[in-house]
Design a protein around this motif. Structure first.
Motif, PDB file in Angstrom:
ATOM      1  N   PHE A 101     -21.735  30.131  -8.309  1.00  0.00           N
ATOM      2  CA  PHE A 101     -21.013  29.516  -7.199  1.00  0.00           C
ATOM      3  C   PHE A 101     -19.704  28.857  -7.610  1.00  0.00           C
ATOM      4  CE2 PHE A 101     -25.661  28.889  -6.530  1.00  0.00           C
ATOM      5  CZ  PHE A 101     -25.841  29.874  -5.563  1.00  0.00           C
ATOM      6  N   GLY A 102     -19.356  28.889  -8.897  1.00  0.00           N
ATOM      7  CA  GLY A 102     -18.163  28.192  -9.365  1.00  0.00           C
ATOM      8  C   GLY A 102     -18.297  26.689  -9.214  1.00  0.00           C
ATOM      9  N   SER A 103     -19.533  26.184  -9.286  1.00  0.00           N
ATOM     10  CA  SER A 103     -19.795  24.768  -8.979  1.00  0.00           C
ATOM     11  C   SER A 103     -20.639  24.101 -10.054  1.00  0.00           C
ATOM     12  CB  SER A 103     -20.524  24.653  -7.621  1.00  0.00           C
ATOM     13  OG  SER A 103     -19.787  25.276  -6.607  1.00  0.00           O
ATOM     14  N   GLY A 104     -20.232  24.241 -11.302  1.00  0.00           N
ATOM     15  CA  GLY A 104     -21.011  23.636 -12.376  1.00  0.00           C
ATOM     16  C   GLY A 104     -20.469  22.320 -12.882  1.00  0.00           C
ATOM     17  N   GLY A 105     -19.248  21.964 -12.488  1.00  0.00           N
ATOM     18  CA  GLY A 105     -18.594  20.787 -13.054  1.00  0.00           C
ATOM     19  C   GLY A 105     -19.354  19.500 -12.846  1.00  0.00           C
ATOM     20  N   PHE A 106     -19.920  19.292 -11.645  1.00  0.00           N
ATOM     21  CA  PHE A 106     -20.602  18.040 -11.377  1.00  0.00           C
ATOM     22  C   PHE A 106     -21.920  17.937 -12.140  1.00  0.00           C
ATOM     23  CE2 PHE A 106     -21.490  21.040  -7.958  1.00  0.00           C
ATOM     24  CZ  PHE A 106     -22.869  21.085  -7.965  1.00  0.00           C
ATOM     25  N   ILE A 107     -22.511  19.077 -12.510  1.00  0.00           N
ATOM     26  CA  ILE A 107     -23.738  19.050 -13.310  1.00  0.00           C
ATOM     27  C   ILE A 107     -23.437  18.528 -14.710  1.00  0.00           C
ATOM     28  CG2 ILE A 107     -25.591  20.463 -14.299  1.00  0.00           C
ATOM     29  CD1 ILE A 107     -25.355  22.277 -11.877  1.00  0.00           C
ATOM     30  N   TYR A 108     -22.327  18.993 -15.290  1.00  0.00           N
ATOM     31  CA  TYR A 108     -21.912  18.462 -16.586  1.00  0.00           C
ATOM     32  C   TYR A 108     -21.562  16.979 -16.465  1.00  0.00           C
ATOM     33  CZ  TYR A 108     -21.268  23.484 -17.361  1.00  0.00           C
ATOM     34  OH  TYR A 108     -21.448  24.840 -17.429  1.00  0.00           O
TER      35      TYR A 108
ATOM     36  N   GLY B  54     -25.911  24.206 -15.650  1.00  0.00           N
ATOM     37  CA  GLY B  54     -24.492  24.164 -15.309  1.00  0.00           C
ATOM     38  C   GLY B  54     -23.833  25.524 -15.467  1.00  0.00           C
ATOM     39  N   GLY B  55     -24.181  26.237 -16.537  1.00  0.00           N
ATOM     40  CA  GLY B  55     -23.646  27.583 -16.743  1.00  0.00           C
ATOM     41  C   GLY B  55     -24.093  28.557 -15.668  1.00  0.00           C
ATOM     42  N   ILE B  56     -25.361  28.465 -15.285  1.00  0.00           N
ATOM     43  CA  ILE B  56     -25.890  29.347 -14.241  1.00  0.00           C
ATOM     44  C   ILE B  56     -25.114  29.158 -12.936  1.00  0.00           C
ATOM     45  CG2 ILE B  56     -27.870  29.785 -12.727  1.00  0.00           C
ATOM     46  CD1 ILE B  56     -29.682  29.172 -15.110  1.00  0.00           C
ATOM     47  N   PHE B  57     -24.963  27.924 -12.517  1.00  0.00           N
ATOM     48  CA  PHE B  57     -24.334  27.676 -11.219  1.00  0.00           C
ATOM     49  C   PHE B  57     -22.818  27.803 -11.266  1.00  0.00           C
ATOM     50  CE2 PHE B  57     -28.536  25.976 -10.368  1.00  0.00           C
ATOM     51  CZ  PHE B  57     -28.769  26.474  -9.094  1.00  0.00           C
ATOM     52  N   SER B  58     -22.236  27.675 -12.452  1.00  0.00           N
ATOM     53  CA  SER B  58     -20.805  27.979 -12.568  1.00  0.00           C
ATOM     54  C   SER B  58     -20.567  29.459 -12.296  1.00  0.00           C
ATOM     55  CB  SER B  58     -20.306  27.612 -13.968  1.00  0.00           C
ATOM     56  OG  SER B  58     -20.256  26.223 -14.134  1.00  0.00           O
TER      57      SER B  58
ATOM     58  N   LYS C 240     -30.371  31.588  -1.885  1.00  0.00           N
ATOM     59  CA  LYS C 240     -31.591  30.812  -1.715  1.00  0.00           C
ATOM     60  C   LYS C 240     -31.663  29.646  -2.696  1.00  0.00           C
ATOM     61  CE  LYS C 240     -34.266  34.715   0.075  1.00  0.00           C
ATOM     62  NZ  LYS C 240     -35.441  35.615  -0.151  1.00  0.00           N
ATOM     63  N   LEU C 241     -31.008  29.802  -3.848  1.00  0.00           N
ATOM     64  CA  LEU C 241     -31.010  28.740  -4.847  1.00  0.00           C
ATOM     65  C   LEU C 241     -30.059  27.608  -4.486  1.00  0.00           C
ATOM     66  CD1 LEU C 241     -30.875  30.928  -8.090  1.00  0.00           C
ATOM     67  CD2 LEU C 241     -32.893  29.864  -7.078  1.00  0.00           C
ATOM     68  N   LEU C 242     -29.088  27.908  -3.659  1.00  0.00           N
ATOM     69  CA  LEU C 242     -28.030  26.952  -3.378  1.00  0.00           C
ATOM     70  C   LEU C 242     -28.557  25.700  -2.699  1.00  0.00           C
ATOM     71  CD1 LEU C 242     -24.985  26.696  -3.729  1.00  0.00           C
ATOM     72  CD2 LEU C 242     -24.690  27.680  -1.457  1.00  0.00           C
ATOM     73  N   ILE C 243     -29.492  25.861  -1.777  1.00  0.00           N
ATOM     74  CA  ILE C 243     -29.998  24.711  -1.034  1.00  0.00           C
ATOM     75  C   ILE C 243     -30.753  23.753  -1.955  1.00  0.00           C
ATOM     76  CG2 ILE C 243     -32.147  25.853  -0.335  1.00  0.00           C
ATOM     77  CD1 ILE C 243     -31.840  24.332   2.363  1.00  0.00           C
ATOM     78  N   TYR C 244     -31.477  24.301  -2.960  1.00  0.00           N
ATOM     79  CA  TYR C 244     -32.211  23.446  -3.892  1.00  0.00           C
ATOM     80  C   TYR C 244     -31.249  22.652  -4.776  1.00  0.00           C
ATOM     81  CZ  TYR C 244     -36.075  26.408  -2.426  1.00  0.00           C
ATOM     82  OH  TYR C 244     -37.002  27.077  -1.675  1.00  0.00           O
TER      83      TYR C 244
END
Length: 248
Positions: free
Chosen positions: A146-153, A139-143, A101-105
């Motif tokens: 979902f393994g997808s924190g790189g673009f947040i950093y 970034g840590g949460i989504f890494s 549910k968090l992914l869409i946001y």
């Protein structure tokens, strides 16, 4: 894994990974965005993340080795503790709730940010050091989720570091630390006792090295404006990929 692949399969994977690591060599992130869909055609999905962890950690070391002095240690010291705390929370959310549910946001935020940055309506934002708190933590949460924190950093670093090579090397350092943590976890879990991971990684290692080398050479030839445009395009594609994932 390797024994089930034909020579043609390995060539296709090698070409795809070379392109993925050209992107990594330029931006310091984005490998999974390109490599994961391709690898899913040839190897089991649950093997992709551990395999890419080995290659990404090696790529980060290769990306940082020559230019390590250009890494902004101040930003790394700010972000890493927050990244760890966020990863712990993300792991808890992953284990005890439904994170989809968090992914869409996240996807909507990333897409809007990238479009705003690419629009040319404003100069590049300059964040204060306090911005490391939300960016590092989220970034840590989504890494972890979902393994997808790189673009947040990348969003944070592009608004903090004026030098494009400094952004790339600092980003690569963060990704290296993140993927090393995953490798330790996979190792403890016994994932790497399967020699097929190591043999596959060794076969694909040259594609990674070539891609990182080409990416670095491209970065050196780019202006900061062109570099940031590439960063924001990758961020936009990442957001679109995350959004599409919510409907799959």
């Amino acid at each position: 894994m390797l024994e089930h692949l034909q020579i043609v399969d390995l060539v296709i994977i090698g070409i795809g990974l070379t392109f993925a690591y050209i992107i990594f060599g330029i931006t310091g992130f984005g490998t999974a965005l390109i490599a994961s869909p391709l690898l899913a055609f040839f190897i089991p999905v649950d093997k992709i993340v551990p395999l890419l962890a080995l290659l990404d950690c090696s790529a980060a070391i290769a990306n940082v080795a020559r230019d390590r002095k250009q890494a902004n240690m101040g930003e790394i010291k700010r972000l890493v503790p927050l990244m760890i705390l966020g990863s712990l929370l993300g792991a808890g959310i992953l284990l005890y709730t439904n994170p989809d549910k968090l992914l869409i946001y996240l996807a909507i935020f990333v897409i809007l940010y990238a479009l705003y940055s690419l629009s040319g309506f404003k100069p590049v934002a300059e964040y204060s050091a306090k911005a490391s708190v939300p960016f590092g933590f989220i970034g840590g949460i989504f890494s972890a989720l979902f393994g997808s924190g790189g673009f947040i950093y990348a969003i944070y670093l592009s608004g903090r570091i004026p030098d494009k090579n400094g952004i790339r090397v600092t980003q690569s350092t963060l990704i290296g630390l993140s993927t090393f943590t995953r490798i330790v976890i996979f190792f403890i879990a016994g994932v790497y006792t399967d020699w097929s991971f190591l043999s596959m990684a060794l076969v694909l290692f040259p594609a990674m090295i070539i891609g990182v080398f080409i990416g670095r050479r491209i970065t050196l030839a780019l202006s900061r404006e062109s570099f940031l445009k590439i960063i924001n395009i990758i961020i936009l594609i990442s957001g679109l990929a995350l959004l599409s994932r919510t409907f799959l």
